[in-house]
Each structure stands twice: as C-alpha cells, then as structure tokens.
Design a protein around this motif. Structure first.
Motif, PDB file in Angstrom:
ATOM      1  N   THR A   4     -44.680  11.600 -17.624  1.00  0.00           N
ATOM      2  CA  THR A   4     -45.019  10.166 -17.583  1.00  0.00           C
ATOM      3  C   THR A   4     -43.788   9.274 -17.536  1.00  0.00           C
ATOM      4  OG1 THR A   4     -45.099  10.091 -20.001  1.00  0.00           O
ATOM      5  CG2 THR A   4     -47.180  10.540 -18.846  1.00  0.00           C
ATOM      6  N   LEU A   5     -42.611   9.870 -17.614  1.00  0.00           N
ATOM      7  CA  LEU A   5     -41.366   9.095 -17.676  1.00  0.00           C
ATOM      8  C   LEU A   5     -40.767   8.939 -16.285  1.00  0.00           C
ATOM      9  CD1 LEU A   5     -39.853  10.903 -20.786  1.00  0.00           C
ATOM     10  CD2 LEU A   5     -41.042   8.696 -20.762  1.00  0.00           C
ATOM     11  N   GLN A   6     -40.198   7.779 -16.016  1.00  0.00           N
ATOM     12  CA  GLN A   6     -39.579   7.533 -14.723  1.00  0.00           C
ATOM     13  C   GLN A   6     -38.350   8.418 -14.536  1.00  0.00           C
ATOM     14  OE1 GLN A   6     -40.709   5.436 -12.280  1.00  0.00           O
ATOM     15  NE2 GLN A   6     -42.511   5.125 -13.570  1.00  0.00           N
ATOM     16  N   ASN A   7     -38.159   8.906 -13.314  1.00  0.00           N
ATOM     17  CA  ASN A   7     -36.919   9.613 -13.010  1.00  0.00           C
ATOM     18  C   ASN A   7     -35.724   8.684 -13.240  1.00  0.00           C
ATOM     19  OD1 ASN A   7     -38.257  11.946 -12.251  1.00  0.00           O
ATOM     20  ND2 ASN A   7     -38.303  11.401 -10.078  1.00  0.00           N
ATOM     21  N   ILE A   8     -34.590   9.264 -13.544  1.00  0.00           N
ATOM     22  CA  ILE A   8     -33.393   8.477 -13.845  1.00  0.00           C
ATOM     23  C   ILE A   8     -32.513   8.405 -12.601  1.00  0.00           C
ATOM     24  CG2 ILE A   8     -31.320   8.328 -15.265  1.00  0.00           C
ATOM     25  CD1 ILE A   8     -32.846   9.895 -17.425  1.00  0.00           C
ATOM     26  N   VAL A   9     -32.300   7.197 -12.101  1.00  0.00           N
ATOM     27  CA  VAL A   9     -31.404   6.977 -10.967  1.00  0.00           C
ATOM     28  C   VAL A   9     -30.042   6.567 -11.514  1.00  0.00           C
ATOM     29  CG1 VAL A   9     -30.974   5.672  -8.867  1.00  0.00           C
ATOM     30  CG2 VAL A   9     -33.317   6.306  -9.478  1.00  0.00           C
ATOM     31  N   LEU A  10     -29.026   7.378 -11.253  1.00  0.00           N
ATOM     32  CA  LEU A  10     -27.675   7.108 -11.741  1.00  0.00           C
ATOM     33  C   LEU A  10     -26.957   6.179 -10.764  1.00  0.00           C
ATOM     34  CD1 LEU A  10     -26.607  10.693 -12.891  1.00  0.00           C
ATOM     35  CD2 LEU A  10     -27.541   8.841 -14.282  1.00  0.00           C
ATOM     36  N   GLU A  11     -26.552   5.024 -11.246  1.00  0.00           N
ATOM     37  CA  GLU A  11     -25.867   4.061 -10.394  1.00  0.00           C
ATOM     38  C   GLU A  11     -24.410   4.448 -10.153  1.00  0.00           C
ATOM     39  OE1 GLU A  11     -27.415   1.717  -8.903  1.00  0.00           O
ATOM     40  OE2 GLU A  11     -29.321   2.029  -9.954  1.00  0.00           O
ATOM     41  N   GLU A  12     -23.865   5.264 -11.051  1.00  0.00           N
ATOM     42  CA  GLU A  12     -22.464   5.654 -10.944  1.00  0.00           C
ATOM     43  C   GLU A  12     -22.232   6.562  -9.740  1.00  0.00           C
ATOM     44  OE1 GLU A  12     -19.023   7.815 -13.710  1.00  0.00           O
ATOM     45  OE2 GLU A  12     -21.044   7.475 -14.470  1.00  0.00           O
ATOM     46  N   LYS A  13     -21.291   6.196  -8.888  1.00  0.00           N
ATOM     47  CA  LYS A  13     -20.974   6.983  -7.702  1.00  0.00           C
ATOM     48  C   LYS A  13     -19.992   8.093  -8.054  1.00  0.00           C
ATOM     49  CE  LYS A  13     -23.467   4.121  -5.333  1.00  0.00           C
ATOM     50  NZ  LYS A  13     -24.836   4.499  -4.922  1.00  0.00           N
ATOM     51  N   GLY A  14     -19.847   9.026  -7.127  1.00  0.00           N
ATOM     52  CA  GLY A  14     -18.940  10.133  -7.358  1.00  0.00           C
ATOM     53  C   GLY A  14     -17.486   9.704  -7.293  1.00  0.00           C
ATOM     54  N   GLN A 559     -51.128  17.169   4.457  1.00  0.00           N
ATOM     55  CA  GLN A 559     -50.987  17.095   3.001  1.00  0.00           C
ATOM     56  C   GLN A 559     -49.554  16.732   2.613  1.00  0.00           C
ATOM     57  OE1 GLN A 559     -52.428  20.638   0.988  1.00  0.00           O
ATOM     58  NE2 GLN A 559     -54.502  19.801   0.923  1.00  0.00           N
ATOM     59  N   ALA A 560     -48.578  17.284   3.322  1.00  0.00           N
ATOM     60  CA  ALA A 560     -47.181  16.937   3.042  1.00  0.00           C
ATOM     61  C   ALA A 560     -46.934  15.452   3.283  1.00  0.00           C
ATOM     62  CB  ALA A 560     -46.250  17.779   3.921  1.00  0.00           C
ATOM     63  N   ALA A 561     -47.512  14.912   4.359  1.00  0.00           N
ATOM     64  CA  ALA A 561     -47.354  13.490   4.661  1.00  0.00           C
ATOM     65  C   ALA A 561     -47.968  12.634   3.560  1.00  0.00           C
ATOM     66  CB  ALA A 561     -47.994  13.168   6.011  1.00  0.00           C
ATOM     67  N   TRP A 562     -49.140  13.033   3.052  1.00  0.00           N
ATOM     68  CA  TRP A 562     -49.786  12.319   1.944  1.00  0.00           C
ATOM     69  C   TRP A 562     -48.851  12.260   0.730  1.00  0.00           C
ATOM     70  CZ3 TRP A 562     -50.815  13.673  -3.065  1.00  0.00           C
ATOM     71  CH2 TRP A 562     -51.698  12.865  -3.785  1.00  0.00           C
ATOM     72  N   MET A 563     -48.236  13.394   0.412  1.00  0.00           N
ATOM     73  CA  MET A 563     -47.379  13.433  -0.771  1.00  0.00           C
ATOM     74  C   MET A 563     -46.114  12.617  -0.564  1.00  0.00           C
ATOM     75  SD  MET A 563     -46.220  16.680  -3.146  1.00  0.00           S
ATOM     76  CE  MET A 563     -47.948  17.069  -3.470  1.00  0.00           C
ATOM     77  N   LEU A 564     -45.527  12.679   0.610  1.00  0.00           N
ATOM     78  CA  LEU A 564     -44.343  11.874   0.892  1.00  0.00           C
ATOM     79  C   LEU A 564     -44.659  10.385   0.774  1.00  0.00           C
ATOM     80  CD1 LEU A 564     -42.972  13.894   3.934  1.00  0.00           C
ATOM     81  CD2 LEU A 564     -41.774  13.567   1.760  1.00  0.00           C
ATOM     82  N   PRO A 620     -44.930  21.950  -3.303  1.00  0.00           N
ATOM     83  CA  PRO A 620     -44.479  20.750  -4.018  1.00  0.00           C
ATOM     84  C   PRO A 620     -45.535  20.229  -4.984  1.00  0.00           C
ATOM     85  CG  PRO A 620     -44.001  20.567  -1.673  1.00  0.00           C
ATOM     86  CD  PRO A 620     -44.930  21.742  -1.850  1.00  0.00           C
ATOM     87  N   ASN A 621     -45.080  19.434  -5.948  1.00  0.00           N
ATOM     88  CA  ASN A 621     -45.957  18.838  -6.953  1.00  0.00           C
ATOM     89  C   ASN A 621     -45.580  17.376  -7.100  1.00  0.00           C
ATOM     90  OD1 ASN A 621     -46.308  18.008 -10.005  1.00  0.00           O
ATOM     91  ND2 ASN A 621     -47.811  19.620  -9.619  1.00  0.00           N
ATOM     92  N   LEU A 622     -46.550  16.471  -6.910  1.00  0.00           N
ATOM     93  CA  LEU A 622     -46.258  15.042  -6.912  1.00  0.00           C
ATOM     94  C   LEU A 622     -45.716  14.574  -8.254  1.00  0.00           C
ATOM     95  CD1 LEU A 622     -46.286  12.308  -5.496  1.00  0.00           C
ATOM     96  CD2 LEU A 622     -48.680  12.055  -6.191  1.00  0.00           C
ATOM     97  N   ASP A 623     -46.347  14.961  -9.350  1.00  0.00           N
ATOM     98  CA  ASP A 623     -45.865  14.527 -10.668  1.00  0.00           C
ATOM     99  C   ASP A 623     -44.443  15.004 -10.925  1.00  0.00           C
ATOM    100  OD1 ASP A 623     -48.133  13.146 -11.274  1.00  0.00           O
ATOM    101  OD2 ASP A 623     -49.036  14.725 -12.487  1.00  0.00           O
ATOM    102  N   ARG A 624     -44.151  16.233 -10.531  1.00  0.00           N
ATOM    103  CA  ARG A 624     -42.801  16.767 -10.729  1.00  0.00           C
ATOM    104  C   ARG A 624     -41.786  16.015  -9.874  1.00  0.00           C
ATOM    105  NH1 ARG A 624     -40.423  21.461 -12.683  1.00  0.00           N
ATOM    106  NH2 ARG A 624     -42.448  22.232 -13.363  1.00  0.00           N
ATOM    107  N   ALA A 625     -42.224  15.494  -8.727  1.00  0.00           N
ATOM    108  CA  ALA A 625     -41.321  14.774  -7.829  1.00  0.00           C
ATOM    109  C   ALA A 625     -40.994  13.378  -8.336  1.00  0.00           C
ATOM    110  CB  ALA A 625     -41.928  14.694  -6.436  1.00  0.00           C
ATOM    111  N   VAL A 626     -41.977  12.683  -8.911  1.00  0.00           N
ATOM    112  CA  VAL A 626     -41.770  11.257  -9.217  1.00  0.00           C
ATOM    113  C   VAL A 626     -41.627  10.961 -10.706  1.00  0.00           C
ATOM    114  CG1 VAL A 626     -42.939  10.517  -7.123  1.00  0.00           C
ATOM    115  CG2 VAL A 626     -44.268  10.786  -9.227  1.00  0.00           C
ATOM    116  N   TYR A 627     -41.882  11.941 -11.553  1.00  0.00           N
ATOM    117  CA  TYR A 627     -41.802  11.692 -12.991  1.00  0.00           C
ATOM    118  C   TYR A 627     -40.986  12.775 -13.691  1.00  0.00           C
ATOM    119  CZ  TYR A 627     -45.606   8.355 -12.248  1.00  0.00           C
ATOM    120  OH  TYR A 627     -46.370   7.310 -11.794  1.00  0.00           O
ATOM    121  N   SER A 628     -40.456  12.398 -14.838  1.00  0.00           N
ATOM    122  CA  SER A 628     -39.776  13.334 -15.735  1.00  0.00           C
ATOM    123  C   SER A 628     -40.603  13.492 -17.001  1.00  0.00           C
ATOM    124  CB  SER A 628     -38.379  12.826 -16.091  1.00  0.00           C
ATOM    125  OG  SER A 628     -37.527  12.796 -14.969  1.00  0.00           O
TER     126      SER A 628
END
Length: 844
Positions: A4-14, A559-564, A620-628
């Motif tokens: 249920t938690l949002q994925n973490i996007v790191l703003e720090e560049k390499g 189905q892949a298009a739906w998930m994307l 693929p799994n949608l929840d695993r893709a968009v949530y942590s």
C-alpha cells in the motif's frame, strides 16, 4: 504481503566519474597465415583486375542510362577464419562497406568502389607485398569477385526471385551530405524508367533508407547495374492470418449486468492505443472507453471498423484485463484509462505489400496529433513468422523502425519523444506441436516473430492458468500445460545467439492452453478447446454474439498493455523507460516454470538462460510494480549519462555513474544470517542502426549499451571504482583488484547484459548484503562512438534504475528506515549548500 506504500523515487542523481574500460578488446585474432606475402599479393591483384574488368563490362548491358559511378565488389575471407572488415571502406574516398554475411563458415563483404578510386584496394595490396608485417586486411582476404544480386541479397538465397516478380525491400545507402528523400526520389525515377513497380513509403535510418519494389531477378540486376546506391535487398515479409474460429458464448444478459457496474469516473489522461484491424466501438463494453474521435485508420479508404474481429478482441482485454473475472464478479469495475484505435490492416488475410515499419510509425503519429499530451501504451499483436529469411533475432526494417519510434529518433511529432509499446512474440502453431508431439520442443524451436525482436519494445509471450476442461464433448482431452506453465502457443529466443540479441519475450501473460487426447488421430490428438481459452469482446455483437473465445500471444499482449496503462495512471510522471522497467521488475516465475527449466538446486546459468528465453522474467504483478510494502521496498532513479566524448580528436568513453543507495545498513547487520533479496533492473532505449554489416568494428545495431554492477560485499567504494574504470587505478593497483563475482547473481552478467533492459536477482544473507549499497552504471560501445561521421558522440542516454530490497515477512520496517535515511541526507545537503552559500558571500 500487503502493498500500500508508494514506491520511492530518489531525486539524487548518480555521481559522474571518469570512465575508461578495463579490457581493451577480445582474444587473439583468427587470421590465416600466408606462406609468401608477395605471392598472396600477386594472387589478389589478378583477382581484383578480373573483378573490376567484369564489373565494367556488365554495366554496358544496362537497359537505361546508368547513373552508377563505381563497381560492386565481393570480398571473401578464408573458410574458418576472420575477415578484417574495418579496413574495407573509407568514407572520405566514398568507398563504402554495404553488407557482411557468413555462409558455410566463410565471411563475405560487399563493397562499393567509385571508378575514380580503382586503386583503393590495389594500394593496400602493394603495401602488403612491400612490407613484412601489418596490413591485416589483405592477409584475411581469400577472394575478390565482381558482386552480383546474390551479394546484396540478405536471407536465404533460394528466395531470390527468378522470372516472377516479388515484393522486395531495397536498402539504399546515402552519405552525410545527402538527403535520404533525394536518394529515394532518384531511385524511384530509375524504377519508373525500368517499369518496376514501387511503393511511395520509405523508412530512414543512419546511412540507410528502405524502399519497397516489385521485381524479378533481371530487374534487380538492371537496378544494380544502373545505380550505385544499393546496399541490401531483402524479401518483403507480411503479417500472418489470425485463426480464432471458435464457438462463442452468447450471454447478453451478462453484458447488460456488467455495464451497470462499470465506473469510468476516474479515467485519466492515459490510453492504450491498439494497432490492429480496427475496433467496433459500439460494443456495449467498449463504448464507454473508445470514442469515435479516437478511431483512426492509416488508410482512410479502409475505414475504422473491424471486419476481421481481432482488433475488437484485443480491445476487450486491453480494457478489462480478465473479462471473465469481471463478468462473474458483483463488484464495481473501475477503469482508469481509455482506448484509441488505429487500423493498420483491413484483414490479415489480405497480406498487403507495404513497409509495415513506416505504417507503424504513421499510426503512432496519427493518434499523437489527435491527443498530443496523452500517456500512451502502443499495443500491437501482429507479427510475421520469424523475420522472413533472417530469423534468429536479426533486426528488420519493421523492428528497427519500432526501435527508432520508441527512442524518438527523427520524430515527426516532437523532438526526442520516447514512447511505450508492447508487441506479441508470435505463436507456435498446433501443427508444429503435433509434428513434434511435444509442446516444449516446438516452443524452443519456434523463434520470436518479426517485429518482436525490437530492442526497445516489450515483447510479450504467454503462460497459462487454464487447466479445467468441463464440456462433455471434450471428454478424453486433458490440458497440455500444467497450471502456471508456459502456454503451448508461446514463442522463444532460445535459438538466438545469446551474446548478440535481447532476452525475448521479456514477460508472459495469459494466452490459453491446448487440449490433448491420445485417442484422437488428427493432429496427433492436439486441439484448441474454448474451455482453455480467454473470453473477450466480439465484433459481431450487433447480430447476436457479444463474447468470443481467443488464445495465443495476442490476448497476452493486450493484458500487458492494460497493466502498462495502469502503471502510467498510478505514476503519470515516470519516463517510458521507467514504466517498462517497473513491469519487468515486478515479474516473477511461477513454481511450474522453475520446475520445468530449473529442476534442481544445482542449476547452471545455462538452465536460467533457457528459462528467461522462454518465460522472460516471468508474470508481472501490478501491485508489485506500483507499490512497496514495509519489508519490500522499490527505489526508482531516473538519470541520464553521456557515454562518449571527443578528446584530442579521438572518440572515447566518457563517464560512469555511481549511485549510493540508501541502504539500511544497521538493520541488515542486525538480521545477520537471515536470507534477503535484492533485485536490480536497468532500463534504457537504444537508437538503432540496422543493416547487414555485422557486429564487428564500427557497424553495430545499438547506439551504445549500458551495464550495471554492484559492489561486492567486502569491496570498498574506492576499490569498486577501480574495478570498473581503468582511470581510477594507479600502478600499485594493477594486480590487486578482484574481478566481479557474477556467480552471486541468479542470472549472471552473460545472461542479463544483452538488449536494452537488464534485470537480475541477488539472494543471500543480510550480513553479506549490508555493504553492497553502491551501484555503477557504465557504457559499452556502439555506433555513436565508432561511426564518427554521424557526429552522435556527444549525445546523452536517459536510463531508469530500479532497485528493490526484500526481507522476510514481519522482520523489520525497511520502508520507514530507508525514508528516514533519505530525509537525513537531504538535511545534510541542505546544510552544506547553506554553508557554501555563506562562504561564497563572504568571498565576494
């Protein structure tokens, strides 16, 4: 595990670090030895003289005024040895290498030499004779001949036309100071003079432009004698027919009931664009999501409606994912994306002669003109068997044009607009399974079909959970594949050369199963059964049928298009490379897939190669893709890198990026011997440069490659830098730096470092993993570096890096700990910036 938690996007560049590759090249060259340099030189001089004379004599046979200013030569190496191709051309003298092929262990190259440069090879031969070393190119040449049509024909030689005309792709070359369209216009003018039929469409690539003509052997010879612009000739490939002649379930009351539960109030600016046979959008289940204004056709004369049915079937799955589940449920069905449709075929049986790469690009431009700011997934489940005569992963004009479209190369709509697309892998047919009498053997030998070899697209294969055979008329039939296994209809890339071509398919979705009855004789008892198929919307709903059964890789692609689309809806600001990466990063193999391809604990990397070349990275799994989750965290980095730079007149590697991942080191140390899992996925797009000039030297298909590496558990940050980049070392380091331990990765570097998306899993103790928090992204060579005349060496590549860390259920709260580390880093950097600002003020 609740996500249920949002994925973490790191703003720090390499951190950008100077990069020079450690290894300078491959092993010892495989060149033949020559007893006498002078004798070999005399032998080649005579061959060159005869070949040149023959080529000049042939030009006198041309039926029209020739505009050819040179001759075509075929240079052959010695059987079993390399041919040095890098010295066979000089762009400054307009001596151009056209193509390279290998036949029966003999490497052959076709070269075009201007009349004024007749001495180009003669000078090389004379220099070879007058010296005692060097001139490797002459050492490796066994024969020089006048080139014929066979030298330009790419593919099986028995497919070269005879007296009857066939549609062919002609790959024309052009120089940097020439406009591709001008070359095309001149060539079309020549075709008209020779009464050769041609199409108006063309596809442009670096130094190549592809056109379509209908010609027999004599006409191809006339073209070759009249023009010096031909580089390759290929047999045109056309899409295959779709066979879904199955009984339909006419349940209109179910449709009416489902209509009442559809909620489109949350539809966002996100779409699935179906490139197919059109869609009949008046279907009750499609009308809410597909407006008339979003229906298009590449050929307006063919209309936008669906006469074949395949496009409407795709639309139902792209809207509802699993329509059967939605019909049987009593819950509200929320839809978050809308549909677009572009008809690119009227009926697959038509097999229209055309450049489908150009058609695909045109289809994308049409919808982008109508809805320019939409987050869009292009969905195409139309393929040709293999790649015509090429096969085995070799790029075609269709697959390469898709790579260029997705990378935003020479974009007609917007500069550098990158796109997202999924393509079907193509289907293993029932007849192939019946002949092999073993579905796995049939799958392993049926390679992914054209254009599924496109590097930047997501190629979709099929697995199945369909195992229940209920109808009485199917008594005696059993499902061929077990639940969770690969669908018998999927395709694979096992037969492709593993060091060259991408992992295809990358993912699998539901594609239905096949029935088998050993007591039946027809097709060895194999049969398609609608009980084992997928339900979707039917084009013929107006005359009674609302639902139809379908199978194979087409519904899997939808189905892949739906998930994307759902990933894009949830994360609308992420790059296409990231959305693609999240889909693949979320994929896992079923137990049945593991049992089939990796049956024991002593599995080899080759076992895993077979697994990913059939099943991709899994389902693929949608929840695993968009949530942590608290104990399973996805970290996302979006960055860009400049792989190459020009220094002191030379093009060299430029930089690598080191990413310091906010690892919860103390928590991992505390977990000790508990097993944890890290997964890393690197996604980027390449700019294609197709053409049969091989992989050696400067003619490579991708613009560049990127690779990721992670520091070893006992490796410091400085030692990690030294292991990757030569410039980071000093003399005392030469013998003390260990190599990367690829064995700790599930797939390993050789399996994952192909194509333009790389994903791998490290599983071990938390104590071992706690110090592995540095990830390096660095470039490998490509034509941006090696083809200096294109002046692309200063270009940058955007990439997405996705890192996940997972610990056993209920062990610790990783998510909160990682977010705390990120916040603390931000505070420290803010304080440093503030202090730096005060110092600057004082200095001023």
């Amino acid at each position: 595990m609740e996500r249920t938690l949002q994925n973490i996007v790191l703003e720090e560049k390499g951190e950008s670090l100077e990069y020079i590759p450690i290894n300078g090249g491959g092993g010892e060259p495989n060149y033949p030895s020559r007893e006498s340099r002078k004798s070999h030189a005399n032998y080649l001089r005579k061959q060159l003289e005869n070949a040149w004379k023959s080529a000049i004599e042939e030009t006198k046979k041309v039926a029209v005024t020739s505009i050819r200013d040179g001759v075509y030569l075929q240079i052959e190496g010695k059987e079993g040895y390399d041919l040095v191709t890098r010295s066979l051309e000089d762009s400054r003298q307009h001596v151009r290498l056209l193509n390279i092929c290998e036949e029966k262990d003999v490497v052959k190259a076709t070269v075009y030499v201007p009349i004024k440069k007749q001495d180009f090879f003669l000078k090389k031969i004379n220099k070879y004779a007058d010296t005692t070393s060097g001139s490797d190119v002459i050492t490796t040449i066994e024969q020089i001949k006048s080139a014929m049509v066979e030298s330009l024909w790419i593919g099986k030689k028995d497919s070269i036309p005879g007296e009857n005309s066939i549609w062919c792709e002609v790959w024309l070359r052009y120089e940097m100071n020439e406009q591709p369209q001008s070359i095309v216009d001149n060539f079309y003018s020549l075709c008209s003079d020779l009464n050769i039929e041609h199409k108006e469409k063309s596809i442009s690539f670096p130094e190549r432009v592809v056109v379509l003509i209908k010609a027999n052997l004599n006409e191809l010879e006339q073209l070759m004698l009249s023009s010096g612009k031909l580089a390759e000739i290929r047999k045109m490939v056309t899409p295959i027919s779709f066979f879904t002649d199955l009984t339909t379930w006419e349940q209109k009351e179910w449709i009416t009931e489902l209509e009442k539960r559809i909620d489109i109030s949350k539809i966002s600016n996100t779409s699935v664009c179906i490139l197919d046979t059109g869609v009949n959008n008046a279907h009750p289940l499609l009308k809410p999501v597909l407006k008339d204004s979003d229906m298009h056709s590449v050929d307006v004369a063919k209309g936008v409606d669906d006469r074949r049915g395949h496009g409407t079937e795709m639309a139902g799955i792209a809207t509802y994912f699993d329509l059967q589940e939605k019909l049987e449920s009593m819950s509200v069905v929320e839809i978050y994306h809308f549909l677009e449709s572009v008809k690119i075929l009227n009926n697959p049986n038509d097999n229209d002669e055309d450049l489908y790469g150009a058609i695909t690009q045109q289809a994308a431009y049409i919808v982008e003109t109508e809805n320019p700011n939409t987050n869009r997934t292009l969905c195409m489940a139309i393929t040709t068997p293999e790649s015509g005569d090429l096969g085995n992963g070799v790029p075609t004009s269709w697959s390469a044009s898709i790579d260029a479209l997705l990378a935003g190369v020479d974009d007609e709509i917007a500069d550098n607009r990158r796109r997202l697309m999924c393509i079907s892998a193509g289907n293993t047919q029932v007849t192939e399974i019946a002949e092999a009498n073993d579905y796995l053997s049939a799958i392993l030998t049926h390679t992914v079909e054209n254009p599924g070899q496109a590097w930047n697209a997501i190629t979709v294969g099929a697995y199945t959970d369909k195992t229940i055979v209920a109808k009485k008329e199917y008594d005696g039939f059993a499902p061929v594949s077990n639940k969770g296994g690969v669908s018998p209809f999927t395709s694979s890339s096992v037969m492709w050369e593993k060091s060259k071509w991408p992992v295809k398919p990358e993912v699998v979705f539901e594609g239905g199963n096949l029935g088998h009855n050993p007591d039946e004789s027809f097709l060895n008892g194999y049969s398609e059964l609608e009980d084992l198929d997928v339900i979707t919307t039917c084009k013929d709903f107006m005359i009674g049928k609302s639902l139809v059964a379908t199978n194979m890789t087409s519904p899997a692609t939808a189905q892949a298009a739906w998930m994307l689309a759902n990933i894009q809806h949830t994360c609308p600001d992420l790059w296409p490379e990231t959305v693609r990466g999240l889909l693949i990063h979320s994929a896992t193999w079923t137990d049945e897939m593991i049992d089939t391809f990796v049956p024991n604990k002593h599995a080899t990397k080759n076992d895993y190669r077979n697994l990913i070349r059939v099943c991709g990275y899994g389902v693929p799994n949608l929840d695993r893709a968009v949530y942590s989750a608290q104990n399973s965290v996805n970290l996302i980095i979006e960055d860009e890198i400049q792989p190459f730079v020009k220094k002191s007149g030379r093009i060299t590697s430029n930089e690598m990026h080191m990413h310091d991942i906010p690892w919860p080191t103390d928590i991992l140390k505390g977990l000790g011997e508990i097993i944890v899992k890290m997964r890393v996925t690197l996604s980027y797009y390449i700019e294609p440069s197709p053409g049969q000039i091989g992989w050696k030297d400067k003619y490579r298909y991708p613009s560049c490659g990127l690779i990721f590496d992670v520091n070893n558990p006992t490796e410091s940050k400085d030692d990690f830098k030294k292991r990757i980049s030569k410039v980071m070392r000093d003399e005392n380091d030469r013998k003390s730096i260990p190599s990367n331990d690829s064995s700790r990765w599930l797939l390993g570097a050789q399996n994952r470092n192909v194509g333009s998306i790389h994903s791998d899993i490290w599983e071990g103790t938390a104590a071992d993993l706690c110090q592995s928090n540095y990830i390096m992204v660095y470039p490998t060579t490509g034509w941006w570096k090696l083809r200096t005349n294109q002046k692309k060496y200063n270009k940058k590549v955007k990439y997405s890096l996705i890192v996940s860390l997972e610990t056993p259920e209920n062990s610790v709260n990783l998510y909160n700990e990682i977010t705390t580390i990120i916040k603390n880093r931000a505070v420290i950097k803010t304080e440093i910036k503030a202090v730096t600002g005060r110092k600057n003020t004082i200095n001023v």
